[in-house]
Each structure stands twice: as structure tokens, then as C-alpha cells.
Write a protein that holds these residues in place. Structure first.
Motif, PDB file in Angstrom:
ATOM      1  N   ASP A   1      26.980 -15.585 -42.334  1.00  0.00           N
ATOM      2  CA  ASP A   1      25.693 -15.422 -43.008  1.00  0.00           C
ATOM      3  C   ASP A   1      24.596 -15.187 -41.978  1.00  0.00           C
ATOM      4  OD1 ASP A   1      26.819 -15.786 -45.487  1.00  0.00           O
ATOM      5  OD2 ASP A   1      26.523 -17.958 -45.463  1.00  0.00           O
ATOM      6  N   ASP A   2      23.521 -14.519 -42.428  1.00  0.00           N
ATOM      7  CA  ASP A   2      22.382 -14.251 -41.557  1.00  0.00           C
ATOM      8  C   ASP A   2      21.198 -15.112 -41.983  1.00  0.00           C
ATOM      9  OD1 ASP A   2      23.685 -12.240 -40.098  1.00  0.00           O
ATOM     10  OD2 ASP A   2      23.269 -10.792 -41.684  1.00  0.00           O
ATOM     11  N   LEU A   3      20.416 -15.541 -41.020  1.00  0.00           N
ATOM     12  CA  LEU A   3      19.153 -16.219 -41.283  1.00  0.00           C
ATOM     13  C   LEU A   3      18.070 -15.151 -41.274  1.00  0.00           C
ATOM     14  CD1 LEU A   3      17.600 -18.874 -41.687  1.00  0.00           C
ATOM     15  CD2 LEU A   3      17.390 -19.026 -39.195  1.00  0.00           C
ATOM     16  N   VAL A   4      17.407 -14.958 -42.415  1.00  0.00           N
ATOM     17  CA  VAL A   4      16.481 -13.838 -42.582  1.00  0.00           C
ATOM     18  C   VAL A   4      15.050 -14.355 -42.627  1.00  0.00           C
ATOM     19  CG1 VAL A   4      15.855 -11.883 -44.042  1.00  0.00           C
ATOM     20  CG2 VAL A   4      18.245 -12.586 -43.858  1.00  0.00           C
ATOM     21  N   ALA A   5      14.177 -13.710 -41.887  1.00  0.00           N
ATOM     22  CA  ALA A   5      12.772 -14.106 -41.865  1.00  0.00           C
ATOM     23  C   ALA A   5      12.092 -13.719 -43.177  1.00  0.00           C
ATOM     24  CB  ALA A   5      12.061 -13.432 -40.696  1.00  0.00           C
ATOM     25  N   GLY A   6      11.072 -14.492 -43.542  1.00  0.00           N
ATOM     26  CA  GLY A   6      10.258 -14.178 -44.716  1.00  0.00           C
ATOM     27  C   GLY A   6       9.300 -13.027 -44.407  1.00  0.00           C
ATOM     28  N   ASN A   7       8.278 -12.879 -45.266  1.00  0.00           N
ATOM     29  CA  ASN A   7       7.404 -11.729 -45.121  1.00  0.00           C
ATOM     30  C   ASN A   7       6.007 -12.054 -45.634  1.00  0.00           C
ATOM     31  OD1 ASN A   7       6.768  -8.978 -44.565  1.00  0.00           O
ATOM     32  ND2 ASN A   7       6.932  -8.519 -46.736  1.00  0.00           N
ATOM     33  N   LEU A   8       4.999 -11.510 -44.965  1.00  0.00           N
ATOM     34  CA  LEU A   8       3.612 -11.549 -45.412  1.00  0.00           C
ATOM     35  C   LEU A   8       3.033 -10.181 -45.119  1.00  0.00           C
ATOM     36  CD1 LEU A   8       0.940 -14.303 -44.750  1.00  0.00           C
ATOM     37  CD2 LEU A   8       0.435 -11.892 -44.354  1.00  0.00           C
ATOM     38  N   GLU A   9       2.510  -9.535 -46.141  1.00  0.00           N
ATOM     39  CA  GLU A   9       2.077  -8.151 -45.961  1.00  0.00           C
ATOM     40  C   GLU A   9       0.917  -7.842 -46.891  1.00  0.00           C
ATOM     41  OE1 GLU A   9       4.406  -3.837 -45.526  1.00  0.00           O
ATOM     42  OE2 GLU A   9       5.420  -5.604 -46.320  1.00  0.00           O
ATOM     43  N   ILE A  10      -0.092  -7.132 -46.379  1.00  0.00           N
ATOM     44  CA  ILE A  10      -1.184  -6.647 -47.222  1.00  0.00           C
ATOM     45  C   ILE A  10      -1.556  -5.248 -46.753  1.00  0.00           C
ATOM     46  CG2 ILE A  10      -2.987  -7.727 -45.796  1.00  0.00           C
ATOM     47  CD1 ILE A  10      -4.497  -8.192 -48.532  1.00  0.00           C
ATOM     48  N   GLU A  11      -1.801  -4.374 -47.717  1.00  0.00           N
ATOM     49  CA  GLU A  11      -2.019  -2.961 -47.407  1.00  0.00           C
ATOM     50  C   GLU A  11      -3.167  -2.419 -48.254  1.00  0.00           C
ATOM     51  OE1 GLU A  11       0.614   0.590 -48.885  1.00  0.00           O
ATOM     52  OE2 GLU A  11       1.511  -0.202 -47.054  1.00  0.00           O
ATOM     53  N   PHE A  12      -4.123  -1.727 -47.613  1.00  0.00           N
ATOM     54  CA  PHE A  12      -5.238  -1.127 -48.340  1.00  0.00           C
ATOM     55  C   PHE A  12      -4.732   0.004 -49.241  1.00  0.00           C
ATOM     56  CE2 PHE A  12      -8.415   2.323 -48.500  1.00  0.00           C
ATOM     57  CZ  PHE A  12      -9.403   1.684 -49.235  1.00  0.00           C
ATOM     58  N   ALA A  13      -5.263   0.072 -50.468  1.00  0.00           N
ATOM     59  CA  ALA A  13      -4.834   1.103 -51.416  1.00  0.00           C
ATOM     60  C   ALA A  13      -5.950   2.085 -51.747  1.00  0.00           C
ATOM     61  CB  ALA A  13      -4.303   0.453 -52.697  1.00  0.00           C
ATOM     62  N   ASP A  14      -7.114   1.574 -52.166  1.00  0.00           N
ATOM     63  CA  ASP A  14      -8.168   2.487 -52.612  1.00  0.00           C
ATOM     64  C   ASP A  14      -9.506   1.762 -52.646  1.00  0.00           C
ATOM     65  OD1 ASP A  14      -9.258   4.854 -53.443  1.00  0.00           O
ATOM     66  OD2 ASP A  14      -8.670   4.640 -55.543  1.00  0.00           O
ATOM     67  N   ASN A  15     -10.589   2.530 -52.573  1.00  0.00           N
ATOM     68  CA  ASN A  15     -11.936   1.989 -52.643  1.00  0.00           C
ATOM     69  C   ASN A  15     -12.781   2.937 -53.494  1.00  0.00           C
ATOM     70  OD1 ASN A  15     -14.123   0.276 -52.067  1.00  0.00           O
ATOM     71  ND2 ASN A  15     -14.776   1.590 -50.380  1.00  0.00           N
ATOM     72  N   THR A  16     -13.349   2.440 -54.588  1.00  0.00           N
ATOM     73  CA  THR A  16     -14.137   3.284 -55.487  1.00  0.00           C
ATOM     74  C   THR A  16     -15.419   2.570 -55.885  1.00  0.00           C
ATOM     75  OG1 THR A  16     -12.921   2.425 -57.406  1.00  0.00           O
ATOM     76  CG2 THR A  16     -12.145   4.504 -56.446  1.00  0.00           C
ATOM     77  N   TRP A  17     -16.426   3.366 -56.275  1.00  0.00           N
ATOM     78  CA  TRP A  17     -17.687   2.827 -56.774  1.00  0.00           C
ATOM     79  C   TRP A  17     -17.958   3.391 -58.162  1.00  0.00           C
ATOM     80  CZ3 TRP A  17     -20.794  -0.899 -54.701  1.00  0.00           C
ATOM     81  CH2 TRP A  17     -20.491  -1.312 -53.393  1.00  0.00           C
ATOM     82  N   TRP A  18     -18.544   2.536 -59.025  1.00  0.00           N
ATOM     83  CA  TRP A  18     -18.749   2.889 -60.418  1.00  0.00           C
ATOM     84  C   TRP A  18     -20.142   2.485 -60.881  1.00  0.00           C
ATOM     85  CZ3 TRP A  18     -14.539   5.206 -62.856  1.00  0.00           C
ATOM     86  CH2 TRP A  18     -13.328   5.129 -62.157  1.00  0.00           C
ATOM     87  N   ASP A  19     -20.730   3.334 -61.739  1.00  0.00           N
ATOM     88  CA  ASP A  19     -21.948   2.951 -62.455  1.00  0.00           C
ATOM     89  C   ASP A  19     -21.496   2.304 -63.759  1.00  0.00           C
ATOM     90  OD1 ASP A  19     -24.291   2.707 -63.863  1.00  0.00           O
ATOM     91  OD2 ASP A  19     -24.978   4.759 -63.519  1.00  0.00           O
ATOM     92  N   VAL A  20     -21.748   0.990 -63.884  1.00  0.00           N
ATOM     93  CA  VAL A  20     -21.308   0.249 -65.067  1.00  0.00           C
ATOM     94  C   VAL A  20     -22.509  -0.236 -65.878  1.00  0.00           C
ATOM     95  CG1 VAL A  20     -19.093  -0.441 -64.093  1.00  0.00           C
ATOM     96  CG2 VAL A  20     -21.107  -1.876 -63.689  1.00  0.00           C
TER      97      VAL A  20
END
Length: 214
Positions: free
Chosen positions: A36-55
Motif C-alpha cells: 500500500d502507498d501512503l498518499v498525501a492530502g490536498n489543498l488547492e484554490i484557483e481563480f476562475a472569474d471576476n465580474t462587475w454588475w449594476d444591481v
């Protein structure tokens, strides 16, 4: 020959028969453990999009997407910026805090302009709807807001919302900035929106939930 002597000889012969054909040694056996293998966990964050709106409530096409650099705000306007991210956590004991970090600015990170009110909030997607984590007046510092990994096996004492073990196809966390102009009065000036980033940081602090002892 006496019966006693005959019995000893017979016993010796019997022993010789048991040893015939090889040596007698302590028993031993073997069993193999799977590789068996000992597998490391994961922490990840990735930018997707940025928008502005008149609400603004009185717009017939609310919400209406705008370009922030060309939009000219007037009293009564309400505009909203949404920065979307994909986030993932993996690990039996994984808990992490979501927060925003300002790049080179001290709060409040909107230049003060009379007549403008700013509000910051974090939201996460629970699989059905966007859920509000918190909101505050700019400068008070929202967060961190804690998440457990979906595979956290001890997310019990204070149950935390979860993030998937792999980055999803669509954004699942977002930072929302609302800027509202007062209905009355006249204001002049330029509001500078600071550069910012969103961070996801592992923690093992007691009391945050997700299985850690308070």
C-alpha cells in the motif's frame, strides 16, 4: 534382554524413523503485506472569474453586467463585484480557513468617498445554492471562514461546511463586494478598489470545528 531394555530400543527406533529423510527444525511461516502507498492530502484554490454588475433596484434589466473602469456611478446606484474561485480540500483531518488578503493596503481598502457604502461577503456553493458566510462593513475584516474536506472522517464536534477533494468544474467559493451610492446628495471623487487575493490556509487550531478538540 529384559522387557525394559526392549522398550528403550523400540523407542529409539521410532525416533529414527521420524527423523529419516531430513533434519528436524523449529517451524516457521511467511505472510506478505500488500504494497500500500501512503498518499498525501490536498489543498488547492484557483481563480476562475471576476465580474462587475449594476444591481440597482430600479433597473429594468437588473442585473446588468458592467465594466468597472468605464462605469460612472451616481446617487442611487448599487454595483456588485463577484470574484469566483474553485477550491478543494483532501485529508482525513483537513480543515482550512478561507480569507481575503489585501496587497499593500490597510483597511478600509476603498478610498473614502462621501456617499458610498461598501460591504464585503463570502459565499460558497453547497451543491444547490450560494450560501452567505458573513458580511461586514469594509475594513472590519471578514473571515477566516472554516471548511472541512469532504473526506474528513471526524467533522463532528462543530460540523463545518465541506469542500470537495478535487477542484470542481465550476466555481464553488466567491468574494462579493457591494458598493452602494446614497440616494440623495452629490458626491465627487474616485473610489479606488485595492488589489486583493483570496487565501485558503490549513489549520489545526482547537475550537474551529471539523473534529478538533475545543
Amino acid at each position: 534382554m529384559s522387557k525394559k531394555t526392549t522398550g528403550i530400543i523400540a523407542g529409539a527406533a521410532g525416533a529414527a524413523l521420524l527423523l529419516a529423510g531430513g533434519t528436524f527444525a523449529l517451524w516457521e511461516g511467511e505472510a506478505f503485506v500488500s504494497n500500500d502507498d501512503l498518499v498525501a492530502g490536498n489543498l488547492e484554490i484557483e481563480f476562475a472569474d471576476n465580474t462587475w454588475w449594476d444591481v440597482s433596484d430600479d433597473r429594468t434589466d437588473d442585473p446588468h453586467q458592467i465594466m468597472l473602469e468605464s462605469f460612472r456611478i451616481i446617487p442611487g446606484d448599487d454595483i456588485r463585484g463577484i470574484a469566483e474561485f474553485k477550491a478543494a480540500l483532501e485529508g482525513d483531518n483537513m480543515v482550512a480557513g478561507l480569507n481575503y488578503v489585501l496587497s499593500g493596503f490597510e483597511p478600509p481598502f476603498f478610498s473614502k468617498v462621501d456617499g458610498l457604502t461598501t460591504l464585503i461577503s463570502f459565499e460558497y456553493f453547497d451543491g444547490t445554492d450560494w450560501v452567505l458566510l458573513d458580511d461586514n462593513v469594509a475594513g472590519l475584516g471578514a473571515g477566516p471562514f472554516y471548511f472541512a474536506s469532504e473526506d474528513n472522517s471526524n467533522n463532528m464536534n462543530v460540523t463545518l461546511p465541506t469542500l470537495p477533494t478535487e477542484l470542481p468544474a465550476d466555481p464553488n467559493v466567491r468574494l462579493v463586494i457591494d458598493i452602494k451610492a446614497d440616494d440623495s446628495g452629490v458626491f465627487t471623487g474616485v473610489a479606488h478598489v485595492a488589489d486583493y487575493e483570496v487565501s485558503l490556509t490549513q489549520t489545526r487550531d482547537a475550537g474551529v470545528g471539523g473534529g478538533y478538540i475545543p
